[in-house]
Enzyme design. Structure first.
Site, PDB file in Angstrom:
ATOM      1  N   GLY A 156     -45.777   5.243 -37.047  1.00  0.00           N
ATOM      2  CA  GLY A 156     -44.941   6.029 -36.764  1.00  0.00           C
ATOM      3  C   GLY A 156     -43.414   5.926 -36.831  1.00  0.00           C
ATOM      4  O   GLY A 156     -42.857   5.029 -37.358  1.00  0.00           O
ATOM      5  N   ILE A 157     -42.696   6.514 -35.894  1.00  0.00           N
ATOM      6  CA  ILE A 157     -41.243   6.560 -35.653  1.00  0.00           C
ATOM      7  C   ILE A 157     -41.170   5.085 -35.235  1.00  0.00           C
ATOM      8  O   ILE A 157     -39.857   4.582 -35.625  1.00  0.00           O
ATOM      9  CB  ILE A 157     -40.818   7.502 -34.697  1.00  0.00           C
ATOM     10  CG1 ILE A 157     -40.993   9.022 -35.137  1.00  0.00           C
ATOM     11  CG2 ILE A 157     -39.434   7.306 -34.217  1.00  0.00           C
ATOM     12  CD1 ILE A 157     -40.803   9.952 -34.091  1.00  0.00           C
ATOM     13  N   ASP A 168     -46.503  -3.345 -29.085  1.00  0.00           N
ATOM     14  CA  ASP A 168     -47.380  -2.137 -28.795  1.00  0.00           C
ATOM     15  C   ASP A 168     -48.684  -2.836 -28.135  1.00  0.00           C
ATOM     16  O   ASP A 168     -48.873  -3.888 -27.664  1.00  0.00           O
ATOM     17  CB  ASP A 168     -47.777  -1.635 -30.113  1.00  0.00           C
ATOM     18  CG  ASP A 168     -48.045  -0.138 -30.165  1.00  0.00           C
ATOM     19  OD1 ASP A 168     -48.863   0.170 -29.402  1.00  0.00           O
ATOM     20  OD2 ASP A 168     -47.422   0.381 -30.858  1.00  0.00           O
ATOM     21  N   ASP A 189     -49.377  -3.585 -22.949  1.00  0.00           N
ATOM     22  CA  ASP A 189     -49.324  -2.039 -22.575  1.00  0.00           C
ATOM     23  C   ASP A 189     -48.215  -2.130 -21.458  1.00  0.00           C
ATOM     24  O   ASP A 189     -47.982  -2.655 -20.422  1.00  0.00           O
ATOM     25  CB  ASP A 189     -50.588  -1.971 -21.732  1.00  0.00           C
ATOM     26  CG  ASP A 189     -50.697  -0.689 -21.277  1.00  0.00           C
ATOM     27  OD1 ASP A 189     -49.560   0.030 -21.020  1.00  0.00           O
ATOM     28  OD2 ASP A 189     -51.876  -0.196 -20.871  1.00  0.00           O
ATOM     29  N   ASN A 218     -39.283   3.498 -27.224  1.00  0.00           N
ATOM     30  CA  ASN A 218     -39.960   4.506 -28.314  1.00  0.00           C
ATOM     31  C   ASN A 218     -41.250   4.894 -27.888  1.00  0.00           C
ATOM     32  O   ASN A 218     -41.689   5.882 -28.209  1.00  0.00           O
ATOM     33  CB  ASN A 218     -39.962   3.831 -29.754  1.00  0.00           C
ATOM     34  CG  ASN A 218     -40.820   4.707 -30.802  1.00  0.00           C
ATOM     35  OD1 ASN A 218     -40.466   5.709 -31.006  1.00  0.00           O
ATOM     36  ND2 ASN A 218     -42.030   4.090 -30.938  1.00  0.00           N
ATOM     37  N   LYS A 227     -52.043  20.159 -22.725  1.00  0.00           N
ATOM     38  CA  LYS A 227     -52.979  21.138 -21.811  1.00  0.00           C
ATOM     39  C   LYS A 227     -51.890  22.140 -21.215  1.00  0.00           C
ATOM     40  O   LYS A 227     -50.969  21.741 -20.724  1.00  0.00           O
ATOM     41  CB  LYS A 227     -53.810  20.405 -20.876  1.00  0.00           C
ATOM     42  CG  LYS A 227     -55.267  19.893 -21.157  1.00  0.00           C
ATOM     43  CD  LYS A 227     -56.172  20.997 -21.417  1.00  0.00           C
ATOM     44  CE  LYS A 227     -57.515  20.453 -21.725  1.00  0.00           C
ATOM     45  NZ  LYS A 227     -58.176  21.053 -22.894  1.00  0.00           N
ATOM     46  N   ASN A 273     -54.717  24.142 -16.759  1.00  0.00           N
ATOM     47  CA  ASN A 273     -55.763  23.361 -16.940  1.00  0.00           C
ATOM     48  C   ASN A 273     -55.601  21.849 -16.814  1.00  0.00           C
ATOM     49  O   ASN A 273     -56.185  21.073 -17.235  1.00  0.00           O
ATOM     50  CB  ASN A 273     -56.512  23.435 -18.504  1.00  0.00           C
ATOM     51  CG  ASN A 273     -56.813  25.050 -18.396  1.00  0.00           C
ATOM     52  OD1 ASN A 273     -57.347  25.740 -17.545  1.00  0.00           O
ATOM     53  ND2 ASN A 273     -56.467  25.474 -19.609  1.00  0.00           N
ATOM     54  N   TYR A 288     -45.532  16.234 -20.929  1.00  0.00           N
ATOM     55  CA  TYR A 288     -44.506  15.792 -21.884  1.00  0.00           C
ATOM     56  C   TYR A 288     -43.281  16.242 -21.733  1.00  0.00           C
ATOM     57  O   TYR A 288     -42.362  15.165 -21.554  1.00  0.00           O
ATOM     58  CB  TYR A 288     -45.166  16.173 -23.250  1.00  0.00           C
ATOM     59  CG  TYR A 288     -44.527  15.236 -24.444  1.00  0.00           C
ATOM     60  CD1 TYR A 288     -44.945  14.196 -24.795  1.00  0.00           C
ATOM     61  CD2 TYR A 288     -43.701  16.006 -25.321  1.00  0.00           C
ATOM     62  CE1 TYR A 288     -44.140  13.374 -25.885  1.00  0.00           C
ATOM     63  CE2 TYR A 288     -43.147  15.324 -26.329  1.00  0.00           C
ATOM     64  CZ  TYR A 288     -43.182  14.354 -26.468  1.00  0.00           C
ATOM     65  OH  TYR A 288     -42.681  13.596 -27.826  1.00  0.00           O
ATOM     66  N   THR A 295     -44.676  13.190 -38.993  1.00  0.00           N
ATOM     67  CA  THR A 295     -45.415  12.052 -38.560  1.00  0.00           C
ATOM     68  C   THR A 295     -46.973  12.535 -38.479  1.00  0.00           C
ATOM     69  O   THR A 295     -47.247  13.706 -38.658  1.00  0.00           O
ATOM     70  CB  THR A 295     -44.983  11.568 -37.386  1.00  0.00           C
ATOM     71  OG1 THR A 295     -45.188  12.553 -36.382  1.00  0.00           O
ATOM     72  CG2 THR A 295     -43.489  10.931 -37.030  1.00  0.00           C
TER      73      THR A 295
HETATM   74  P1  NAD Z   1     -47.211   7.722 -32.492  1.00  0.00           P
HETATM   75  O1  NAD Z   1     -48.259   8.205 -31.463  1.00  0.00           O
HETATM   76  O2  NAD Z   1     -47.386   7.679 -33.778  1.00  0.00           O
HETATM   77  O3  NAD Z   1     -46.633   6.182 -31.903  1.00  0.00           O
HETATM   78  C1  NAD Z   1     -46.386   5.792 -30.650  1.00  0.00           C
HETATM   79  C2  NAD Z   1     -46.905   4.401 -30.524  1.00  0.00           C
HETATM   80  O4  NAD Z   1     -46.960   3.961 -28.962  1.00  0.00           O
HETATM   81  C3  NAD Z   1     -48.187   3.834 -30.755  1.00  0.00           C
HETATM   82  O5  NAD Z   1     -47.991   3.044 -31.903  1.00  0.00           O
HETATM   83  C4  NAD Z   1     -48.789   3.704 -29.654  1.00  0.00           C
HETATM   84  O6  NAD Z   1     -50.054   2.648 -29.842  1.00  0.00           O
HETATM   85  C5  NAD Z   1     -47.693   3.318 -28.791  1.00  0.00           C
HETATM   86  N1  NAD Z   1     -48.043   3.115 -27.448  1.00  0.00           N
HETATM   87  C6  NAD Z   1     -48.488   4.175 -26.744  1.00  0.00           C
HETATM   88  N2  NAD Z   1     -48.790   3.923 -25.432  1.00  0.00           N
HETATM   89  C7  NAD Z   1     -48.427   2.551 -25.223  1.00  0.00           C
HETATM   90  C8  NAD Z   1     -48.203   1.727 -24.085  1.00  0.00           C
HETATM   91  N3  NAD Z   1     -48.556   2.046 -22.919  1.00  0.00           N
HETATM   92  N4  NAD Z   1     -47.607   0.430 -24.300  1.00  0.00           N
HETATM   93  C9  NAD Z   1     -47.235   0.170 -25.429  1.00  0.00           C
HETATM   94  N5  NAD Z   1     -47.196   0.952 -26.589  1.00  0.00           N
HETATM   95  C10 NAD Z   1     -47.869   2.346 -26.564  1.00  0.00           C
HETATM   96  O7  NAD Z   1     -45.857   8.535 -31.844  1.00  0.00           O
HETATM   97  P2  NAD Z   1     -44.563   8.939 -32.738  1.00  0.00           P
HETATM   98  O8  NAD Z   1     -44.751  10.321 -33.405  1.00  0.00           O
HETATM   99  O9  NAD Z   1     -44.180   7.829 -33.905  1.00  0.00           O
HETATM  100  O10 NAD Z   1     -43.555   8.995 -31.656  1.00  0.00           O
HETATM  101  C11 NAD Z   1     -42.766   8.289 -31.099  1.00  0.00           C
HETATM  102  C12 NAD Z   1     -41.908   8.641 -29.969  1.00  0.00           C
HETATM  103  O11 NAD Z   1     -40.926   9.682 -30.601  1.00  0.00           O
HETATM  104  C13 NAD Z   1     -42.613   9.087 -29.003  1.00  0.00           C
HETATM  105  O12 NAD Z   1     -41.603   8.616 -27.662  1.00  0.00           O
HETATM  106  C14 NAD Z   1     -42.623  10.404 -29.028  1.00  0.00           C
HETATM  107  O13 NAD Z   1     -42.830  11.165 -27.873  1.00  0.00           O
HETATM  108  C15 NAD Z   1     -41.176  10.744 -29.919  1.00  0.00           C
HETATM  109  N6  NAD Z   1     -41.147  12.006 -30.455  1.00  0.00           N
HETATM  110  C16 NAD Z   1     -41.958  12.150 -31.578  1.00  0.00           C
HETATM  111  C17 NAD Z   1     -41.545  13.449 -32.440  1.00  0.00           C
HETATM  112  C18 NAD Z   1     -42.406  13.591 -33.491  1.00  0.00           C
HETATM  113  O14 NAD Z   1     -42.131  14.832 -34.247  1.00  0.00           O
HETATM  114  N7  NAD Z   1     -43.249  12.965 -34.044  1.00  0.00           N
HETATM  115  C19 NAD Z   1     -40.664  14.236 -31.782  1.00  0.00           C
HETATM  116  C20 NAD Z   1     -40.002  14.084 -30.631  1.00  0.00           C
HETATM  117  C21 NAD Z   1     -40.292  12.900 -29.968  1.00  0.00           C
END
Ligand code: NAD
Length: 450
Positions: free
Chosen positions: A220-221, A240, A263, A290, A297, A301, A356, A391
């Site tokens: 992802g991002i 990660d 983690d 990131n 939810k 709930n 969130y 994404t």
């Molecule tokens: P994603 O779920 O595709 O990727 C998140 C990554 O974080 C994953 O690889 C996951 O394994 C890792 N991760 C989760 N928990 C972890 C932990 N405890 N320790 C280490 N790594 C951990 O999400 P994304 O869409 O790529 O989002 C990345 C960031 O951007 C996040 O902070 C998300 O909240 C933020 N964001 C995303 C969007 C969007 O439109 N996708 C919009 C606003 C903000």
């Protein structure tokens, strides 16, 4: 999930069917010129920055114009840092009105204004603040992927201190950053190698020699952030969870970096991360928080499990790691840059996302509180708040929600992970020391929370 309307726009079919068209945004590609064509550089009142912006534009091999002519403009920069009166504001309108008419696709409007809090007198403060409403409205009026942003500069800021921001906002790197206001103060921290700013390779590899850790880098991002910072010259430490080990290894291989399975919520995570950076990498220059999760939810709930896990990953882990980075003997280098990923949900709120949104708003509060403390160490901390980004997460949304999310912004489309990454790269530059405690949205000027 591909954007059907954007595809139809590209082939011209959308227009034939009477559907709204989605502009193709110009994005940075290595080797491309930073600016695609002439830029109007103008000023009102005493000009502090126009000379430096003109020199920068000309360095890029494109004309810096002082008046609007027949040429199509790629950019319009108006230095209004010396504007004090309503007459000055009217002069700005006289410059901007013909200029926006000549602005081409993916064109850039950049206003430079004074800090309203520093203004002497009500009229000067009002004029400085009026630029906020002006630029946000210009962003909403521009078409064909053009953007408008505002740099608010403190009185003691030199042209060198806004250089990296001018580059970012005029270039294709800021494709999905629109209607934003960034405040620039006197820079904190000196680049490790002061010569690097004048290095002719600096624009292609502005992060050369910098070590960057990116959490959540397996996909992802986060993966896009690692790729983009590596493209710009940084050495990547990709972090990660062990369960994402395969994706993590792919990111590390692709970027020529290293992987650390961790983690970030583990009780010893900060210790393990910082010892790894100190022992294996001689410290760190850029830390990108990131990693993030959603456990949606309605509040009615909501379970404490869902609440705690989201607050723990998205906010708690960042707080703990940041304290460790600030502690004596931490491996964070001088001119260190911490960049946190917040979210538009943290600004606008979102149904089903109380946990969130609370965590992401908390990130903004944390960044503002920690900015002076990082400054004491010659470092900065800032946040990006992405809006609708294409994404895996947004691909699983119901069709109507996804379509709505894509279109309710000035650029009429979702952003790409690379757009978030480019903004992080801008904050990550050693020359961006004037940006501290800032929150910049990467949302195409979304109407939500604006
Ligand atoms: P994603 O779920 O595709 O990727 C998140 C990554 O974080 C994953 O690889 C996951 O394994 C890792 N991760 C989760 N928990 C972890 C932990 N405890 N320790 C280490 N790594 C951990 O999400 P994304 O869409 O790529 O989002 C990345 C960031 O951007 C996040 O902070 C998300 O909240 C933020 N964001 C995303 C969007 C969007 O439109 N996708 C919009 C606003 C903000």
């Amino acid at each position: 999930m591909s954007d059907l309307l954007a595809t139809l726009s590209n082939t011209g079919i959308a227009k034939q069917l009477g559907l709204p068209t989605v502009p193709t945004l110009r994005r940075h590609r290595p080797g491309d010129p930073l600016l695609a064509g002439p830029v109007l550089v103008a000023s009102v009142g005493e000009s502090r920055f126009a000379k430096a912006v003109t020199a920068f534009v000309e360095e890029q091999g494109v004309p810096a114009l002082t008046a609007v002519g027949e040429d199509r403009l790629h950019g319009v920069v108006v230095d209004l840092s010396g504007a004090r009166t309503l007459a000055d504001l009217a002069a700005a309108q006289q410059i901007l009105t013909p200029a926006v008419k000549r602005l081409g696709p993916s064109g850039r409007v950049l206003l430079i204004g004074a800090e309203p809090a520093e203004a002497s007198g009500a009229e000067a403060a009002a004029v400085a603040q009026s630029l906020d409403g002006l630029v946000r409205s210009i962003g909403k009026e521009l078409r064909f992927g053009a953007t408008a942003n505002l740099l608010v500069v403190a009185a003691d800021v030199t042209p060198a201190a806004i250089d990296s921001s001018v580059r970012f906002f005029l270039s294709a790197r800021s494709a999905y950053v629109d209607g934003q206001v960034a405040h620039v103060a006197a820079p904190v921290g000196q680049p490790r190698e002061p010569g690097e700013v004048d290095d002719p390779r600096a624009e292609e590899q502005p992060l050369a020699g910098r070590i960057a850790v990116v959490t959540g880098a397996a996909r992802g991002i986060g993966a896009a952030i690692a790729d983009t910072l590596a493209r710009d010259g940084a050495s990547i430490v990709a972090v990660d969870i062990p369960a994402a080990g395969e994706g993590l290894a792919r990111t590390a291989n692709r970027t020529g970096g290293t992987a650390l399975q961790l983690d970030i919520t583990a009780s010893d995570a900060a210790d393990r991360l910082l010892s790894h950076l100190a022992d294996r990498h001689d410290g760190v220059d850029i830390v990108v928080h990131n990693a993030g999760i959603t456990r949606d939810k309605l509040l009615a709930n909501m379970t404490s499990d869902r609440w705690d896990s989201v607050l723990g990953v998205n906010l708690g882990a960042q707080l703990t790691i940041n304290e460790a980075l600030l502690a004596k003997g931490s491996p964070l280098h001088e001119a260190g840059r911490v960049v946190c990923v917040s979210s538009q949900s943290g600004i606008a709120g979102n149904r089903g996302q109380t946990n969130y949104a609370a965590s992401k708003a908390g990130v903004i509060g944390m960044v503002r509180a920690l900015a002076p403390r990082f400054a004491e160490r010659g470092a900065t901390i800032n946040a990006v708040a992405p809006g609708f980004i294409e994404t895996d997460m947004t691909a699983t949304m119901p069709v109507a929600t996804r379509e709505g999310g894509r279109r309710i912004n000035s650029l009429k489309q979702g952003g790409l992970p690379v757009d978030v990454a480019e903004a992080i790269g801008w904050f990550g530059r050693a020359e961006s020391g004037g940006l501290n405690g800032q929150v910049v949205r990467v949302c195409g000027q979304s109407m939500l929370g604006a």
